[in-house]
Scaffold this motif. Structure first.
Motif, PDB file in Angstrom:
ATOM      1  N   GLU A  52       0.842  -1.151  -0.101  1.00 16.65           N
ATOM      2  CA  GLU A  52      -0.178   0.005  -0.085  1.00 16.65           C
ATOM      3  C   GLU A  52       0.735   1.181   0.080  1.00 16.65           C
ATOM      4  O   GLU A  52       0.548   2.292  -0.785  1.00 16.65           O
ATOM      5  CB  GLU A  52      -0.939  -0.046   1.083  1.00 16.65           C
ATOM      6  N   ALA A  53       2.021   1.167   0.893  1.00 16.53           N
ATOM      7  CA  ALA A  53       2.738   2.425   0.970  1.00 16.53           C
ATOM      8  C   ALA A  53       3.654   2.692  -0.358  1.00 16.53           C
ATOM      9  O   ALA A  53       3.543   3.860  -0.741  1.00 16.53           O
ATOM     10  CB  ALA A  53       3.623   2.338   2.066  1.00 16.53           C
ATOM     11  N   ILE A  54       3.836   1.629  -1.007  1.00 23.52           N
ATOM     12  CA  ILE A  54       4.786   1.873  -2.168  1.00 23.52           C
ATOM     13  C   ILE A  54       3.900   2.334  -3.197  1.00 23.52           C
ATOM     14  O   ILE A  54       4.149   3.407  -4.129  1.00 23.52           O
ATOM     15  CB  ILE A  54       5.416   0.606  -2.832  1.00 23.52           C
ATOM     16  N   LEU A  55       2.580   1.821  -3.380  1.00 25.34           N
ATOM     17  CA  LEU A  55       1.574   2.095  -4.638  1.00 25.34           C
ATOM     18  C   LEU A  55       0.797   3.352  -4.541  1.00 25.34           C
ATOM     19  O   LEU A  55       0.778   4.018  -5.219  1.00 25.34           O
ATOM     20  CB  LEU A  55       0.694   0.934  -4.698  1.00 25.34           C
ATOM     21  N   ILE A  56       0.183   3.670  -3.112  1.00 25.61           N
ATOM     22  CA  ILE A  56      -0.456   4.949  -3.073  1.00 25.61           C
ATOM     23  C   ILE A  56       0.061   5.884  -2.146  1.00 25.61           C
ATOM     24  O   ILE A  56      -0.341   7.077  -2.176  1.00 25.61           O
ATOM     25  CB  ILE A  56      -1.550   4.391  -2.318  1.00 25.61           C
ATOM     26  N   ILE A  57       1.443   5.958  -1.879  1.00 28.88           N
ATOM     27  CA  ILE A  57       2.117   7.029  -1.100  1.00 28.88           C
ATOM     28  C   ILE A  57       3.417   7.315  -1.955  1.00 28.88           C
ATOM     29  O   ILE A  57       3.583   8.367  -2.424  1.00 28.88           O
ATOM     30  CB  ILE A  57       2.274   6.558   0.160  1.00 28.88           C
ATOM     31  N   ALA A  58       4.225   6.175  -1.588  1.00 21.66           N
ATOM     32  CA  ALA A  58       5.857   6.494  -2.192  1.00 21.66           C
ATOM     33  C   ALA A  58       5.961   7.098  -3.640  1.00 21.66           C
ATOM     34  O   ALA A  58       6.326   8.008  -4.054  1.00 21.66           O
ATOM     35  CB  ALA A  58       6.588   5.429  -1.725  1.00 21.66           C
ATOM     36  N   VAL A  59       5.376   6.192  -4.843  1.00 28.32           N
ATOM     37  CA  VAL A  59       5.445   6.576  -6.029  1.00 28.32           C
ATOM     38  C   VAL A  59       4.770   7.820  -6.485  1.00 28.32           C
ATOM     39  O   VAL A  59       5.408   8.596  -7.112  1.00 28.32           O
ATOM     40  CB  VAL A  59       5.004   5.417  -6.800  1.00 28.32           C
ATOM     41  N   PRO A  60       3.337   7.829  -6.141  1.00 28.75           N
ATOM     42  CA  PRO A  60       2.872   9.255  -6.559  1.00 28.75           C
ATOM     43  C   PRO A  60       3.653  10.467  -5.891  1.00 28.75           C
ATOM     44  O   PRO A  60       3.619  11.324  -6.649  1.00 28.75           O
ATOM     45  CB  PRO A  60       1.490   9.009  -6.032  1.00 28.75           C
ATOM     46  N   MET A  61       4.086  10.377  -4.490  1.00 28.60           N
ATOM     47  CA  MET A  61       4.682  11.335  -4.053  1.00 28.60           C
ATOM     48  C   MET A  61       5.956  11.743  -4.843  1.00 28.60           C
ATOM     49  O   MET A  61       6.468  12.705  -5.045  1.00 28.60           O
ATOM     50  CB  MET A  61       4.960  11.355  -2.484  1.00 28.60           C
ATOM     51  N   LEU A  62       6.754  10.801  -4.988  1.00 29.18           N
ATOM     52  CA  LEU A  62       7.903  10.953  -5.987  1.00 29.18           C
ATOM     53  C   LEU A  62       7.938  11.699  -7.312  1.00 29.18           C
ATOM     54  O   LEU A  62       8.478  12.442  -7.449  1.00 29.18           O
ATOM     55  CB  LEU A  62       8.575   9.335  -5.990  1.00 29.18           C
ATOM     56  N   PHE A  63       6.807  11.088  -7.805  1.00 29.55           N
ATOM     57  CA  PHE A  63       6.580  11.485  -9.053  1.00 29.55           C
ATOM     58  C   PHE A  63       6.186  13.173  -9.161  1.00 29.55           C
ATOM     59  O   PHE A  63       6.366  14.089  -9.797  1.00 29.55           O
ATOM     60  CB  PHE A  63       5.528  10.935  -9.981  1.00 29.55           C
ATOM     61  N   GLY A  64       5.311  13.336  -8.098  1.00 30.54           N
ATOM     62  CA  GLY A  64       4.773  14.885  -7.711  1.00 30.54           C
ATOM     63  C   GLY A  64       5.901  15.647  -7.688  1.00 30.54           C
ATOM     64  O   GLY A  64       6.089  16.944  -8.006  1.00 30.54           O
ATOM     65  N   LEU A  65       6.937  15.139  -6.614  1.00 33.75           N
ATOM     66  CA  LEU A  65       7.933  15.992  -6.043  1.00 33.75           C
ATOM     67  C   LEU A  65       8.990  16.250  -7.415  1.00 33.75           C
ATOM     68  O   LEU A  65       9.541  17.404  -7.658  1.00 33.75           O
ATOM     69  CB  LEU A  65       8.782  15.529  -5.007  1.00 33.75           C
ATOM     70  N   LEU A  66       9.262  15.316  -8.018  1.00 34.09           N
ATOM     71  CA  LEU A  66      10.413  15.074  -9.107  1.00 34.09           C
ATOM     72  C   LEU A  66       9.709  15.767 -10.222  1.00 34.09           C
ATOM     73  O   LEU A  66      10.836  16.367 -11.115  1.00 34.09           O
ATOM     74  CB  LEU A  66      10.995  13.937  -9.236  1.00 34.09           C
ATOM     75  N   TRP A  67       8.473  15.836 -10.902  1.00 30.63           N
ATOM     76  CA  TRP A  67       8.010  15.969 -12.158  1.00 30.63           C
ATOM     77  C   TRP A  67       7.025  17.322 -11.867  1.00 30.63           C
ATOM     78  O   TRP A  67       7.440  18.535 -11.817  1.00 30.63           O
ATOM     79  CB  TRP A  67       7.383  14.784 -12.595  1.00 30.63           C
ATOM     80  N   ASN A  68       5.994  17.105 -11.713  1.00 29.35           N
ATOM     81  CA  ASN A  68       4.798  17.916 -11.484  1.00 29.35           C
ATOM     82  C   ASN A  68       3.579  17.460 -10.870  1.00 29.35           C
ATOM     83  O   ASN A  68       3.560  16.160 -10.701  1.00 29.35           O
ATOM     84  CB  ASN A  68       4.549  18.750 -12.926  1.00 29.35           C
ATOM     85  N   ARG A  69       2.705  18.240 -10.723  1.00 24.64           N
ATOM     86  CA  ARG A  69       1.474  17.714  -9.883  1.00 24.64           C
ATOM     87  C   ARG A  69       0.615  16.836 -10.928  1.00 24.64           C
ATOM     88  O   ARG A  69      -0.118  15.743 -10.351  1.00 24.64           O
ATOM     89  CB  ARG A  69       0.526  18.836  -9.594  1.00 24.64           C
ATOM     90  N   TRP A  70       0.524  17.062 -12.228  1.00 22.09           N
ATOM     91  CA  TRP A  70      -0.066  16.113 -12.995  1.00 22.09           C
ATOM     92  C   TRP A  70       0.566  14.932 -13.026  1.00 22.09           C
ATOM     93  O   TRP A  70      -0.068  13.801 -13.326  1.00 22.09           O
ATOM     94  CB  TRP A  70      -0.255  16.843 -14.640  1.00 22.09           C
ATOM     95  N   ALA A  71       1.976  14.529 -13.126  1.00 23.40           N
ATOM     96  CA  ALA A  71       2.487  13.337 -13.212  1.00 23.40           C
ATOM     97  C   ALA A  71       2.225  12.578 -11.832  1.00 23.40           C
ATOM     98  O   ALA A  71       1.879  11.470 -11.747  1.00 23.40           O
ATOM     99  CB  ALA A  71       3.825  13.541 -13.365  1.00 23.40           C
ATOM    100  N   GLY A  72       2.100  13.474 -10.760  1.00 17.43           N
ATOM    101  CA  GLY A  72       1.909  12.709  -9.346  1.00 17.43           C
ATOM    102  C   GLY A  72       0.555  12.403  -9.113  1.00 17.43           C
ATOM    103  O   GLY A  72       0.319  11.231  -8.908  1.00 17.43           O
ATOM    104  N   GLY A  73      -0.312  13.103  -9.903  1.00 11.76           N
ATOM    105  CA  GLY A  73      -1.783  12.816  -9.807  1.00 11.76           C
ATOM    106  C   GLY A  73      -2.107  11.663 -10.678  1.00 11.76           C
ATOM    107  O   GLY A  73      -2.934  10.552 -10.287  1.00 11.76           O
ATOM    108  N   ALA A  74      -1.410  11.493 -11.858  1.00 12.64           N
ATOM    109  CA  ALA A  74      -1.902  10.427 -12.833  1.00 12.64           C
ATOM    110  C   ALA A  74      -1.146   9.247 -12.145  1.00 12.64           C
ATOM    111  O   ALA A  74      -1.773   8.026 -12.403  1.00 12.64           O
ATOM    112  CB  ALA A  74      -1.024  10.860 -14.131  1.00 12.64           C
TER     113      ALA A  74
END
Length: 201
Positions: A52-74
């Motif tokens: 759960e942590a990897i799928l719904i917290i870590a990866v979206p947060m990483l994409f949001g921080l490193l890329w942008n809000r749209w990548a994180g949200g997607a």
């Protein structure tokens, strides 16, 4: 062959060996820790909650921080949907023994919304900044807010998933606070090594 087409030791190490080690750890960690950790709270966090942590917290947060809000949200939408399907499948299995477990429970939607919010808010609050302080604030805020939405769906679930709100709040928010600190550190390492989905401005 050009330099980009040549195979090197780094390609094998970082392209095959490192991902295989990570994949093995993802499987080994929950499989063997369950027998070692006796406390149910720690089991929920470190064993059952790892996927759960990897799928719904870590990866979206990483994409949001490193890329942008749209990548994180997607990323949150896609990975949250995958995790919701997994939970839905578990509910189908449980429903054969416990009729109150229905596959279309509102809490499965909570996983999707939580992951989307976590990724989107991380990107929206960070705004592409490479500042570690800003990443920490964005990571913590996005994780905590996403966690509240997940908890809300679990509270209103007809399954009665939450009987002790204080305990549920603790078990929901603690991993998000931990990942809200760890993921900015990982993001900073990505930045140091210039492993970015976008170019620094």
């Amino acid at each position: 062959m050009t330099d980009g087409e040549k195979w090197g030791l780094g390609d094998i190490l970082y392209g095959v060996i490192a991902p295989c080690i990570v994949a093995a750890l993802i499987i080994i960690f929950p499989a063997y820790l369950k027998s070692i950790i006796a406390d149910p709270t720690l089991q929920a966090i470190f064993v059952d909650g790892l996927g759960e942590a990897i799928l719904i917290i870590a990866v979206p947060m990483l994409f949001g921080l490193l890329w942008n809000r749209w990548a994180g949200g997607a990323a949150g939408f896609l990975l949250g949907s995958i995790y919701a399907l997994y939970i839905n499948d578990m509910y189908v299995q449980y429903s054969t023994m416990y009729p109150e477990y229905q596959p279309n429970d509102i809490s499965t939607l909570g996983y999707v919304v939580c992951a989307m919010l976590t990724g989107y808010l991380a990107g929206a609050l960070n705004k592409g900044s490479f500042s570690f302080k800003r990443m920490i604030v964005a990571g913590l805020a996005s994780g905590i807010i996403g966690g509240f939405f997940l908890l809300w769906t679990q509270i209103i679930s007809p399954l009665g998933m939450v009987t002790d709100i204080a305990y549920a709040l603790f078990i929901t928010l603690l991993p998000r606070i931990i990942y809200g600190i760890i993921i900015p550190v990982i993001s900073k390492v990505f930045i140091w090594y210039n492993v970015l989905p976008r170019r620094p401005t």
